[in-house]
Scaffold this motif. Structure first.
Motif, PDB file in Angstrom:
ATOM      1  N   LEU A   1       0.830  -1.210   0.000  1.00 19.69           N
ATOM      2  CA  LEU A   1       0.000   0.000   0.000  1.00 19.69           C
ATOM      3  C   LEU A   1       0.863   1.257   0.000  1.00 19.69           C
ATOM      4  O   LEU A   1       0.630   2.186  -0.783  1.00 19.69           O
ATOM      5  CB  LEU A   1      -0.910  -0.008   1.227  1.00 19.69           C
ATOM      6  CG  LEU A   1      -1.895   1.153   1.368  1.00 19.69           C
ATOM      7  CD1 LEU A   1      -2.877   1.165   0.216  1.00 19.69           C
ATOM      8  CD2 LEU A   1      -2.648   1.040   2.699  1.00 19.69           C
ATOM      9  N   VAL A   2       1.878   1.287   0.862  1.00 22.62           N
ATOM     10  CA  VAL A   2       2.721   2.479   0.955  1.00 22.62           C
ATOM     11  C   VAL A   2       3.560   2.638  -0.308  1.00 22.62           C
ATOM     12  O   VAL A   2       3.691   3.743  -0.857  1.00 22.62           O
ATOM     13  CB  VAL A   2       3.627   2.398   2.204  1.00 22.62           C
ATOM     14  CG1 VAL A   2       4.633   3.542   2.213  1.00 22.62           C
ATOM     15  CG2 VAL A   2       2.773   2.434   3.469  1.00 22.62           C
ATOM     16  N   ALA A   3       4.128   1.527  -0.801  1.00 20.25           N
ATOM     17  CA  ALA A   3       4.936   1.610  -2.018  1.00 20.25           C
ATOM     18  C   ALA A   3       4.083   2.029  -3.214  1.00 20.25           C
ATOM     19  O   ALA A   3       4.475   2.905  -4.006  1.00 20.25           O
ATOM     20  CB  ALA A   3       5.605   0.259  -2.299  1.00 20.25           C
ATOM     21  N   GLY A   4       2.906   1.422  -3.345  1.00 16.53           N
ATOM     22  CA  GLY A   4       2.012   1.792  -4.440  1.00 16.53           C
ATOM     23  C   GLY A   4       1.558   3.230  -4.342  1.00 16.53           C
ATOM     24  O   GLY A   4       1.511   3.961  -5.338  1.00 16.53           O
ATOM     25  N   GLY A   5       1.218   3.667  -3.102  1.00 17.54           N
ATOM     26  CA  GLY A   5       0.821   5.054  -2.915  1.00 17.54           C
ATOM     27  C   GLY A   5       1.948   6.015  -3.248  1.00 17.54           C
ATOM     28  O   GLY A   5       1.713   7.083  -3.831  1.00 17.54           O
ATOM     29  N   GLY A   6       3.187   5.624  -2.902  1.00 18.95           N
ATOM     30  CA  GLY A   6       4.335   6.478  -3.227  1.00 18.95           C
ATOM     31  C   GLY A   6       4.540   6.623  -4.719  1.00 18.95           C
ATOM     32  O   GLY A   6       4.837   7.715  -5.219  1.00 18.95           O
ATOM     33  N   ILE A   7       4.373   5.519  -5.444  1.00 22.44           N
ATOM     34  CA  ILE A   7       4.539   5.569  -6.902  1.00 22.44           C
ATOM     35  C   ILE A   7       3.469   6.446  -7.539  1.00 22.44           C
ATOM     36  O   ILE A   7       3.754   7.292  -8.404  1.00 22.44           O
ATOM     37  CB  ILE A   7       4.495   4.146  -7.489  1.00 22.44           C
ATOM     38  CG1 ILE A   7       5.736   3.363  -7.033  1.00 22.44           C
ATOM     39  CG2 ILE A   7       4.420   4.190  -9.012  1.00 22.44           C
ATOM     40  CD1 ILE A   7       5.689   1.895  -7.385  1.00 22.44           C
ATOM     41  N   LEU A   8       2.223   6.277  -7.094  1.00 22.78           N
ATOM     42  CA  LEU A   8       1.137   7.098  -7.639  1.00 22.78           C
ATOM     43  C   LEU A   8       1.339   8.570  -7.301  1.00 22.78           C
ATOM     44  O   LEU A   8       1.094   9.452  -8.129  1.00 22.78           O
ATOM     45  CB  LEU A   8      -0.213   6.602  -7.109  1.00 22.78           C
ATOM     46  CG  LEU A   8      -0.664   5.219  -7.587  1.00 22.78           C
ATOM     47  CD1 LEU A   8      -1.960   4.809  -6.899  1.00 22.78           C
ATOM     48  CD2 LEU A   8      -0.855   5.214  -9.104  1.00 22.78           C
ATOM     49  N   ALA A   9       1.787   8.837  -6.069  1.00 18.88           N
ATOM     50  CA  ALA A   9       2.042  10.222  -5.682  1.00 18.88           C
ATOM     51  C   ALA A   9       3.158  10.827  -6.527  1.00 18.88           C
ATOM     52  O   ALA A   9       3.070  11.984  -6.958  1.00 18.88           O
ATOM     53  CB  ALA A   9       2.408  10.287  -4.194  1.00 18.88           C
TER      54      ALA A   9
END
Length: 347
Positions: free
Chosen positions: A50-58
């Protein structure tokens, strides 16, 4: 026969050390240690994804803003802003690993004492519960948790319930809370489902032989009723106007299935069983089934306004999710604004 619970244990102080020790003893005694470890490992994996995916999207969103304001795209500022955007999410997830177990242990502490005070049995978890409602026939990884059972004066069982379904190659975790009461009279099989689009439905469906049975008025706009064609008259005889009013008051955010002499009340999300409002709801459900057994003529709900407010809060999943949504959206908006300002002033 009316049911009234002694709820003092649900609001009594909790000794954290005793709660921790008793919980550890319970999961060892009931053989849930391995399941607890697997659940924690899965939760940690979800957090990383979740955090890695959110970081990529951000980062992608920041790059888009930078390009829109004349920047050259990915740079050190992109990484820093994206990291700051997902930082609150990461902190919240890590904090949940510290406070979450304490909350679970406190709830089990209270439920153990509540069960003892009211003559209920309490099991931490039960895999693949053998129940006849359609909900328990779909998906995999089926687990009922905090299973509470009463033998008399009317047998009932309540628990939280989790299961998984697959959409294409995506695993979809789903949850519910159920209360199943035995009826004292033969009732026709039927399914009653909340009609509101805001009430997210589970993956289960009415029995194949059941077809829609239309109702008028507020009940017809709140619920959709399904039954076999040959049972239509019997279903209408059960769903009297007082019963309809009680169902709207008590179950409008969920579903009801009557099968095999049992009445299943199904909330479409997990509810906190250590909440006084939950057991007030169970008291009202028992009273409603008692009234149906007596002919469904005198069915009412509590006139206590505070009780109704507590019940609404219990079922209001949107209220509990708002802080999380705001906590994610606000950093994103601030981060994108910062990216725009930094890019604009650097050119």
């Amino acid at each position: 026969m009316p049911v009234s619970f002694d709820m003092s244990a649900l609001s009594a102080p909790v000794d954290p050390a005793v709660a921790h020790r008793e919980f550890q003893e319970r999961i060892d005694r009931e053989g849930r240690r391995t399941g607890a470890r697997v659940g924690m490992a899965w939760s940690v994996f979800q957090t990383v994804v979740l955090v890695a995916g959110g970081g990529i999207l951000a980062a992608l969103a920041v790059v888009a803003v930078q390009l829109a304001f004349g920047g050259e795209g990915l740079n050190a500022a992109t990484v820093i802003i994206a990291a700051l955007v997902v930082a609150p999410l990461a902190v919240a997830r890590v904090r949940s690993y510290r406070t979450g177990p304490d909350a679970v242990e406190a709830d089990v502490y209270r439920l153990t004492r509540f069960a003892a005070a009211n003559g209920l049995s309490h099991v931490l978890a039960e895999s693949d519960p053998d129940l006849p409602a359609a909900l328990f026939q779909v998906g995999g990884a089926r687990v009922a948790s905090d299973v509470m059972v009463a033998a008399s004066p009317r047998r009932f069982e309540v628990a939280n319930y989790s299961y998984e379904t697959w959409t294409a190659r995506t695993r979809m975790p789903r949850s519910a809370t159920f209360a199943v009461l035995e009826s004292g009279i033969p009732l026709p099989a039927m399914t009653i489902r909340a009609a509101s689009p805001s009430d997210q439905a589970g993956a289960w469906a009415p029995q194949p032989q059941q077809t829609p049975l239309p109702f008028e008025g507020g009940f017809g706009s709140t619920f959709r009723v399904f039954c076999a064609v040959e049972d239509a008259d019997r279903v209408r005889a059960v769903l009297t106007e007082p019963v309809q009013t009680a169902l709207i008051a008590l179950v409008r955010h969920g579903d009801v299935e009557i099968v095999g002499g049992s009445v299943f009340f199904l909330a479409r999300r997990q509810l906190r069983l250590a909440d006084v409002a939950f057991w007030e709801w169970v008291e009202d459900l028992v009273a409603m089934v008692d009234a149906v057994d007596d002919g469904g003529v005198r069915v009412g709900t509590s006139a206590d306004p505070a009780r109704r407010v507590r019940r609404e809060a219990l079922f209001d999943g949107r209220r509990s999710s708002r802080p999380f949504v705001l906590g994610c959206l606000l950093p994103l908006v601030v981060g994108l604004a910062a990216a725009a300002l930094v890019t604009a002033f650097s050119h």
